[in-house]
Design an enzyme around this catalytic site. Structure first.
Site, PDB file in Angstrom:
ATOM      1  N   TYR A   8       1.118  -1.417  -0.261  1.00  0.00           N
ATOM      2  CA  TYR A   8      -0.138   0.069   0.176  1.00  0.00           C
ATOM      3  C   TYR A   8       0.882   1.117  -0.063  1.00  0.00           C
ATOM      4  CZ  TYR A   8      -2.723   3.969   2.133  1.00  0.00           C
ATOM      5  OH  TYR A   8      -2.933   4.985   1.928  1.00  0.00           O
ATOM      6  N   HIS A 238      -0.042  12.821  -6.404  1.00  0.00           N
ATOM      7  CA  HIS A 238       0.091  11.706  -5.373  1.00  0.00           C
ATOM      8  C   HIS A 238       0.883  10.922  -5.692  1.00  0.00           C
ATOM      9  CE1 HIS A 238      -3.811  11.378  -2.757  1.00  0.00           C
ATOM     10  NE2 HIS A 238      -3.682  11.038  -2.616  1.00  0.00           N
TER      11      HIS A 238
HETATM   12  C1  LIG Z   1       1.510   5.619   1.926  1.00  0.00           C
HETATM   13  C2  LIG Z   1       0.440   7.597   1.329  1.00  0.00           C
HETATM   14  C3  LIG Z   1      -0.683   7.619   1.790  1.00  0.00           C
HETATM   15  C4  LIG Z   1      -1.247   8.564   1.878  1.00  0.00           C
HETATM   16  N1  LIG Z   1      -2.086   9.564   1.977  1.00  0.00           N
HETATM   17  C5  LIG Z   1      -2.326  11.023   1.391  1.00  0.00           C
HETATM   18  C6  LIG Z   1      -3.145  11.053   1.927  1.00  0.00           C
HETATM   19  O1  LIG Z   1      -4.035  10.996   3.131  1.00  0.00           O
HETATM   20  N2  LIG Z   1      -3.819  12.758   1.755  1.00  0.00           N
HETATM   21  C7  LIG Z   1      -3.043  13.389   1.362  1.00  0.00           C
HETATM   22  O2  LIG Z   1      -3.545  14.172   0.387  1.00  0.00           O
HETATM   23  N3  LIG Z   1      -2.083  12.419  -0.292  1.00  0.00           N
HETATM   24  C8  LIG Z   1      -1.727  11.359   0.191  1.00  0.00           C
HETATM   25  N4  LIG Z   1      -0.844  10.568  -0.350  1.00  0.00           N
HETATM   26  C9  LIG Z   1       0.580  11.315  -1.538  1.00  0.00           C
HETATM   27  C10 LIG Z   1       1.108  12.180  -0.468  1.00  0.00           C
HETATM   28  O3  LIG Z   1       1.024  13.716   0.005  1.00  0.00           O
HETATM   29  C11 LIG Z   1       2.197  12.482  -1.912  1.00  0.00           C
HETATM   30  O4  LIG Z   1       1.546  13.232  -2.923  1.00  0.00           O
HETATM   31  C12 LIG Z   1       3.422  11.342  -2.719  1.00  0.00           C
HETATM   32  O5  LIG Z   1       3.306  10.424  -1.608  1.00  0.00           O
HETATM   33  C13 LIG Z   1       4.575  12.569  -2.346  1.00  0.00           C
HETATM   34  O6  LIG Z   1       5.228  11.297  -3.389  1.00  0.00           O
HETATM   35  P1  LIG Z   1       6.556  10.187  -2.952  1.00  0.00           P
HETATM   36  O7  LIG Z   1       6.353   9.419  -1.874  1.00  0.00           O
HETATM   37  O8  LIG Z   1       7.307   9.905  -4.210  1.00  0.00           O
HETATM   38  O9  LIG Z   1       7.420  11.375  -1.724  1.00  0.00           O
HETATM   39  C14 LIG Z   1      -0.193   9.501   0.068  1.00  0.00           C
HETATM   40  C15 LIG Z   1       1.023   9.209  -0.214  1.00  0.00           C
HETATM   41  C16 LIG Z   1       1.573   7.795   0.085  1.00  0.00           C
HETATM   42  C17 LIG Z   1       2.112   7.213  -0.810  1.00  0.00           C
HETATM   43  C1  LIG Z   2      -8.233   8.351   2.744  1.00  0.00           C
HETATM   44  C2  LIG Z   2      -7.586   7.584   2.019  1.00  0.00           C
HETATM   45  C3  LIG Z   2      -6.183   8.525   1.465  1.00  0.00           C
HETATM   46  C4  LIG Z   2      -5.056   7.440   1.532  1.00  0.00           C
HETATM   47  C5  LIG Z   2      -4.146   7.973   0.386  1.00  0.00           C
HETATM   48  O1  LIG Z   2      -4.782   9.540  -0.135  1.00  0.00           O
HETATM   49  C6  LIG Z   2      -3.522   7.107  -0.163  1.00  0.00           C
HETATM   50  O2  LIG Z   2      -3.428   5.920  -0.184  1.00  0.00           O
HETATM   51  O3  LIG Z   2      -2.831   7.568  -1.865  1.00  0.00           O
END
Ligand SMILES: Cc1cc2nc3c(=O)[nH]c(=O)nc-3n(C[C@H](O)[C@H](O)[C@H](O)COP(=O)(O)O)c2cc1C
Ligand SMILES: CCCCC(=O)C(=O)O
Length: 344
Positions: A8, A238
């Site tokens: 995940y 994201h």
């Molecule tokens: C495990 C995981 C959970 C994430 N959950 C959220 C979230 O809840 N809300 C959100 O806006 N972005 C979420 N993101 C996206 C991050 O904010 C971000 O855009 C992204 O991780 C950046 O890329 P990187 O992992 O290569 O640094 C999530 C990313 C990951 C890896």
């Molecule tokens: C409510 C779940 C948001 C998590 C998320 O943004 C992700 O897994 O990238």
């Protein structure tokens, strides 16, 4: 950590084309340093919407920190406070914004949220974020459909039984159930796919806090967000977890920074791993870069101390890169410091 939890966190959507390209796109850029500029004193500190931070690097919002540390977001907040790092705390966190803000003195916190179908609850949560000490609202706008996650065989991740999502429920529900029992699938279906630019104006009015719009990949959208009242644009796909096959953030950051000009701050995330990546982002016009997965890995490996060490090391790498580039501070980095890498 369980295998599905790792899949995940590390994984992306579809064929993970965008996940890979986010990393490759920073490699396709080269820094072009300037020399002979007295680099005795090199400062990494900057401000983000008026908040003083130690480096132009922040913690991107990521869900469910209890997957990697028993203290969850409170451990993250301690590491962030220790290193003067801005933490964006997710709406899908396992600790409330209030508990996260209270985990240490001087936690620099921004709350990330979605616009929910229930606008009353959306407003309540935004106000709760403000009352918890969040200095800005980060609204994520790339959640209008449910992605297919390759490493989870196309399925959504199922959190462990009893995991708490206190920022996803009303105060009444949180009080009666301690925020537990919220199904993540239900939470995602609560995100409103009808959200438009007009909602940005409305959301900003809910708290009066500065508004950051996260998940923008087109310069015209960035300009429209600013017209609707956004104070900052977070260029993000994201982490390659939503629309697979979409453009890498490094490939669109410069155009977006040009479209926004000095009307709002611009940030970027996606594949940022090193000091040179951060300085390339600054050169393209970002005021700061944010990290997602690397911070979760550091937290998993070494809890709050591990994350603090990682953040301190990244800051040092930024300082070293600035010096090599002939920039005594983040503000001295210009577009001329970066160019496309030549053919191999
Ligand atoms: C495990 C995981 C959970 C994430 N959950 C959220 C979230 O809840 N809300 C959100 O806006 N972005 C979420 N993101 C996206 C991050 O904010 C971000 O855009 C992204 O991780 C950046 O890329 P990187 O992992 O290569 O640094 C999530 C990313 C990951 C890896
Ligand atoms: C409510 C779940 C948001 C998590 C998320 O943004 C992700 O897994 O990238």
């Amino acid at each position: 950590m369980t295998t599905p939890a790792l899949a995940y966190i590390e994984g992306g959507s579809g064929d993970e084309e965008t996940l890979r390209d986010n990393l490759d796109a920073w490699r396709r850029l080269a820094l072009q340093p300037r020399v002979l500029r007295d680099m005795t004193q090199v400062e990494t500190a900057t401000t983000l919407l008026g908040t003083a931070v130690g480096a132009p690097v922040g913690l991107a919002p990521t869900a469910m920190h209890c997957l990697v540390d028993p203290d969850g977001e409170t451990a993250t907040a301690r590491a962030a406070a220790e290193t003067g790092t801005l933490m964006v705390a997710s709406q899908a966190a396992n600790r409330s914004w209030q508990d996260t803000a209270a985990a240490a003195t001087d936690v620099l916190l921004w709350a990330q949220m979605y616009v929910l179908r229930d606008r009353g609850l959306t407003r309540e949560l935004a106000v709760r974020a403000k009352e918890s000490g969040s200095r800005a609202i980060v609204v994520c706008v790339d959640g209008v459909a449910v992605p297919r996650r390759a490493r989870l065989e196309g399925h959504a991740f199922v959190p462990p039984e009893g995991m708490a999502f206190p920022n996803l429920v009303s105060a009444a529900a949180a009080a009666s159930a301690n925020g537990r029992g919220v199904d993540l699938g239900a939470a995602v279906s609560a995100f409103d796919p009808s959200v438009t630019f007009a909602d940005l104006t409305w959301l900003k009015e809910c708290t009066g806090l500065p508004l950051v719009v996260k998940g923008v990949l087109h310069p015209h959208d960035a300009a429209a967000c600013v017209d609707a009242g956004a104070d900052a644009i977070a260029v993000s796909n994201h982490g390659g977890r939503q629309l697979d096959g979409c453009i890498a953030t490094a490939d669109v950051l410069g155009e977006i920074a040009d479209a926004v000009g000095d009307r709002a701050e611009v940030y970027v995330d996606g594949g940022i791993r090193t000091g040179p990546d951060v300085v390339k982002a600054l050169a393209l016009g970002a005021r700061a870069a944010f990290v997602g997965r690397p911070a979760l890995r550091a937290l998993a490996d070494g809890s709050a101390a591990g994350l603090a060490a990682y953040l301190a090391d990244l800051r040092e790498d930024v300082r070293r890169t600035l010096a090599f580039c002939g920039c005594a501070s983040p503000a001295e980095v210009r577009r001329e410091h970066v160019r496309p890498r030549g053919p191999r």
